[in-house]
Design an enzyme around this catalytic site. Sequence first.
Site, PDB file in Angstrom:
ATOM      1  N   LYS A 222       7.350  10.682  38.554  1.00 48.23           N
ATOM      2  CA  LYS A 222       8.635   9.673  38.746  1.00 48.23           C
ATOM      3  C   LYS A 222       9.228   9.369  37.331  1.00 48.23           C
ATOM      4  O   LYS A 222      10.350   9.473  37.044  1.00 48.23           O
ATOM      5  CB  LYS A 222       8.388   8.745  39.680  1.00 48.23           C
ATOM      6  N   ASN A 223       7.995   8.625  36.536  1.00 51.26           N
ATOM      7  CA  ASN A 223       8.277   7.946  35.583  1.00 51.26           C
ATOM      8  C   ASN A 223       8.553   8.645  34.207  1.00 51.26           C
ATOM      9  O   ASN A 223       8.981   8.263  33.138  1.00 51.26           O
ATOM     10  CB  ASN A 223       7.279   6.945  35.308  1.00 51.26           C
TER      11      ASN A 223
ATOM     12  N   ARG B  38      16.196  -0.511  38.497  1.00 54.88           N
ATOM     13  CA  ARG B  38      16.190  -0.821  37.206  1.00 54.88           C
ATOM     14  C   ARG B  38      15.999   0.058  36.065  1.00 54.88           C
ATOM     15  O   ARG B  38      16.728   0.115  35.079  1.00 54.88           O
ATOM     16  CB  ARG B  38      14.834  -1.703  37.078  1.00 54.88           C
TER      17      ARG B  38
ATOM     18  N   CYS C  30      12.266  -7.987  38.961  1.00 57.69           N
ATOM     19  CA  CYS C  30      12.310  -7.399  40.425  1.00 57.69           C
ATOM     20  C   CYS C  30      10.827  -8.200  40.947  1.00 57.69           C
ATOM     21  O   CYS C  30      10.488  -9.178  40.221  1.00 57.69           O
ATOM     22  CB  CYS C  30      11.689  -5.863  40.479  1.00 57.69           C
TER      23      CYS C  30
ATOM     24  N   ARG D 297      11.164  -8.708  33.746  1.00 58.25           N
ATOM     25  CA  ARG D 297      11.522  -7.277  33.030  1.00 58.25           C
ATOM     26  C   ARG D 297      12.712  -7.524  32.056  1.00 58.25           C
ATOM     27  O   ARG D 297      13.730  -6.909  32.402  1.00 58.25           O
ATOM     28  CB  ARG D 297      11.918  -6.470  34.416  1.00 58.25           C
ATOM     29  N   PRO D 298      12.354  -8.344  31.290  1.00 58.15           N
ATOM     30  CA  PRO D 298      13.493  -8.441  30.014  1.00 58.15           C
ATOM     31  C   PRO D 298      13.907  -7.141  29.286  1.00 58.15           C
ATOM     32  O   PRO D 298      13.235  -5.989  29.359  1.00 58.15           O
ATOM     33  CB  PRO D 298      13.010  -9.514  29.122  1.00 58.15           C
TER      34      PRO D 298
ATOM     35  N   LEU E 102      13.774  -5.905  23.929  1.00 59.48           N
ATOM     36  CA  LEU E 102      13.180  -4.900  22.967  1.00 59.48           C
ATOM     37  C   LEU E 102      14.271  -3.896  22.944  1.00 59.48           C
ATOM     38  O   LEU E 102      14.288  -3.133  21.713  1.00 59.48           O
ATOM     39  CB  LEU E 102      11.867  -4.606  23.447  1.00 59.48           C
TER      40      LEU E 102
ATOM     41  N   ASP F 119      -0.032   0.283  36.787  1.00 56.50           N
ATOM     42  CA  ASP F 119       0.579   1.044  38.060  1.00 56.50           C
ATOM     43  C   ASP F 119      -0.489   1.418  39.073  1.00 56.50           C
ATOM     44  O   ASP F 119      -0.332   1.981  40.014  1.00 56.50           O
ATOM     45  CB  ASP F 119       1.417   2.255  37.785  1.00 56.50           C
TER      46      ASP F 119
ATOM     47  N   ARG G 153      10.202   5.162  47.371  1.00 59.59           N
ATOM     48  CA  ARG G 153      10.956   5.241  46.204  1.00 59.59           C
ATOM     49  C   ARG G 153      10.202   6.141  45.222  1.00 59.59           C
ATOM     50  O   ARG G 153      10.587   6.812  44.153  1.00 59.59           O
ATOM     51  CB  ARG G 153      11.183   3.745  45.335  1.00 59.59           C
TER      52      ARG G 153
HETATM   53  C1  EPZ Z   1       7.625   1.408  32.801  1.00 63.17           C
HETATM   54  O1  EPZ Z   1       8.713   0.467  33.129  1.00 63.17           O
HETATM   55  C2  EPZ Z   1       7.350   2.142  34.340  1.00 63.17           C
HETATM   56  N1  EPZ Z   1       8.643   2.410  35.026  1.00 63.17           N
HETATM   57  C3  EPZ Z   1       6.568   1.103  35.155  1.00 63.17           C
HETATM   58  O2  EPZ Z   1       6.296   1.745  36.410  1.00 63.17           O
HETATM   59  C4  EPZ Z   1       5.325   0.957  34.395  1.00 63.17           C
HETATM   60  O3  EPZ Z   1       4.575  -0.448  35.360  1.00 63.17           O
HETATM   61  C5  EPZ Z   1       5.673   0.053  33.144  1.00 63.17           C
HETATM   62  O4  EPZ Z   1       6.441   1.025  32.150  1.00 63.17           O
HETATM   63  C6  EPZ Z   1       4.392  -0.192  32.163  1.00 63.17           C
HETATM   64  O5  EPZ Z   1       3.563   0.936  32.176  1.00 63.17           O
HETATM   65  C7  EPZ Z   1       9.253   3.489  34.612  1.00 63.17           C
HETATM   66  O6  EPZ Z   1       8.999   4.264  33.593  1.00 63.17           O
HETATM   67  C8  EPZ Z   1      10.571   3.835  35.268  1.00 63.17           C
HETATM   68  P1  EPZ Z   1       7.743  -1.742  30.001  1.00 63.17           P
HETATM   69  P2  EPZ Z   1       9.152  -0.540  32.025  1.00 63.17           P
HETATM   70  O7  EPZ Z   1       9.047  -2.054  29.352  1.00 63.17           O
HETATM   71  O8  EPZ Z   1       9.785   0.475  30.981  1.00 63.17           O
HETATM   72  C9  EPZ Z   1       7.835  -6.421  28.624  1.00 63.17           C
HETATM   73  C10 EPZ Z   1       6.159   1.845  38.852  1.00 63.17           C
HETATM   74  O9  EPZ Z   1       5.479   1.510  39.437  1.00 63.17           O
HETATM   75  N2  EPZ Z   1       8.997  -6.188  28.001  1.00 63.17           N
HETATM   76  O10 EPZ Z   1       6.679  -1.129  29.114  1.00 63.17           O
HETATM   77  O11 EPZ Z   1      10.135  -1.456  32.758  1.00 63.17           O
HETATM   78  C11 EPZ Z   1       8.037  -6.400  30.329  1.00 63.17           C
HETATM   79  O12 EPZ Z   1       8.222  -7.720  30.615  1.00 63.17           O
HETATM   80  C12 EPZ Z   1       6.831   1.277  37.541  1.00 63.17           C
HETATM   81  O13 EPZ Z   1       6.548   3.200  38.830  1.00 63.17           O
HETATM   82  C13 EPZ Z   1       9.870  -6.962  27.205  1.00 63.17           C
HETATM   83  O14 EPZ Z   1       9.164  -8.227  26.887  1.00 63.17           O
HETATM   84  O15 EPZ Z   1       7.912  -1.432  31.421  1.00 63.17           O
HETATM   85  C14 EPZ Z   1       6.506  -5.965  30.435  1.00 63.17           C
HETATM   86  O16 EPZ Z   1       5.580  -7.307  30.530  1.00 63.17           O
HETATM   87  C15 EPZ Z   1       6.781  -0.317  37.706  1.00 63.17           C
HETATM   88  N3  EPZ Z   1      10.824  -6.880  26.577  1.00 63.17           N
HETATM   89  C16 EPZ Z   1       5.885  -5.322  29.664  1.00 63.17           C
HETATM   90  O17 EPZ Z   1       6.830  -5.474  28.548  1.00 63.17           O
HETATM   91  C17 EPZ Z   1      11.492  -5.485  26.906  1.00 63.17           C
HETATM   92  O18 EPZ Z   1      12.608  -5.572  26.435  1.00 63.17           O
HETATM   93  C18 EPZ Z   1       5.908  -3.853  29.856  1.00 63.17           C
HETATM   94  O19 EPZ Z   1       7.329  -3.446  30.282  1.00 63.17           O
HETATM   95  C19 EPZ Z   1      11.020  -4.434  27.801  1.00 63.17           C
HETATM   96  C20 EPZ Z   1       9.785  -4.963  28.333  1.00 63.17           C
END
Ligand code: EPZ
Length: 417
Positions: A22-23, A92, A116, A121-122, A125, A304, A396
């Site tokens: 999915k990801n 998202r 969520c 989820r900011p 970055l 995950d 999902r």
């Molecule tokens: C991806 O989400 C995955 N989703 C998530 O899988 C997964 O848990 C996550 O990466 C971490 O591995 C998809 O790929 C569609 P991140 P993503 O940006 O990209 C912080 C599932 O269960 N952050 O790596 O949204 C954020 O708050 C889902 O399949 C910022 O601070 O994750 C978090 O603490 C859930 N600023 C950390 O980084 C930003 O601009 C990791 O988030 C972006 C993120």
Amino acid sequence: MERLVIKGLSPLKGSVRISGSKNATLPIMAATLLCSDEVILSGVPDLEDIKVMSQVLRLLGAKVKKEKDVLIIDSSSVNAIELPDAMTRKMRASNLVMGPLLGRFHHAKISYPGGCAIGSRPMNLHLKGFLDLGFGVEAKYGFMEGKGKPRGGKEILLDTPSVGATENIMMAAALVSGETVIRNAAREPEIVDLQNFLNEMGARIRGAGLDTIYIKGVRKLGKAEYKIIPDRIEAGTFMAAAAISDSDVFIENIVLEYVRPVISKFREMGVNIIENGSSLRIIGKRPYKPVDVKTMPHPGFPTDMQAQMMALLTTVAGTSIVVETIFENRFMHVQELRRMGAEIALEGRAAIIKGKEKLEGAIVDATDLRAGAALIIAGLFAEGTTQINNIYHIERGYENIHLKLQSLGADIKRVLS
Ligand code: EPZ
């Protein structure tokens, strides 16, 4: 309202085939917006989130056709740069269209994807990366808008190795002249898959899978055919299902290297795992040892898989500690597992589990995708019947999980209540 009903304690035997990731699929679908030719993706999982991303692309003007596990996407007629509020709220990951729209049209406007269940989820970055590329970026009235003339040759340093931000910036930079460098990039396998797909369309990207990614902008991206990697989290989920029950299960269609962090943690517990090329065999034979788990960016233990691992550890005698370092609220499954008799104390980001080889069936709610998967795993071991509500969360991200478990001998039904 659909729900899952599981009668525990059936041994699992047989083999199960893992679906596409999915990801990996979601960013690759977004990346098709960068090219005005037809793209053929195979190995695509049949999931709710993929249907939503297809809707998103159609809303922007792309043609999307699905034939079994093949997606045919033609973005030549994409004519919109704005995504309506409802779509980003619905999923998202729709925010992943921002990078490609900026890359191709130098303009993109999406509503701010809210948080969520698992965290705020900011997007800071993502926006920092777009600004560093030279786009003007505004975030107001609930929308994020980027536009302007990008200039390549930039170095972008991510405060944390965000998966989504790394993907969005890679896609925004693919058509920007000069070389863009992303430092402290996320190293997840899905980033490597995105790089390989973009290069299949003619991009010149290297370094994905490590912490620095180099993107040499090209003028145009063209047609491509690409097969999505298998889902490492689905594989880990079935590994936990096999480990919790008295089982002998073959899990097919796996990239072993991508599930290495999960394999090593299971082996530390004493789970018997036999590797064999692109499959593995799990023999669930207790007793297991309690272990400590700390979620980290890849190649650490994946967040995950945290909920699924916790479900298993609640049934392992002794004390295990699970620390969630990635998301600030990813313990929603704890109160549901407690309803099944699990003993879990929460101290901030840490969950202290007093495992015992007993769980009781109960009526529980899936609060998010992986929490729902954890409840299925717990239900396989619980005495009596477990009923899981709100299974749309689970659907999902898992293709026919109840049918796959049924084929392994689990007593699990999807019922309409
Ligand atoms: C991806 O989400 C995955 N989703 C998530 O899988 C997964 O848990 C996550 O990466 C971490 O591995 C998809 O790929 C569609 P991140 P993503 O940006 O990209 C912080 C599932 O269960 N952050 O790596 O949204 C954020 O708050 C889902 O399949 C910022 O601070 O994750 C978090 O603490 C859930 N600023 C950390 O980084 C930003 O601009 C990791 O988030 C972006 C993120």
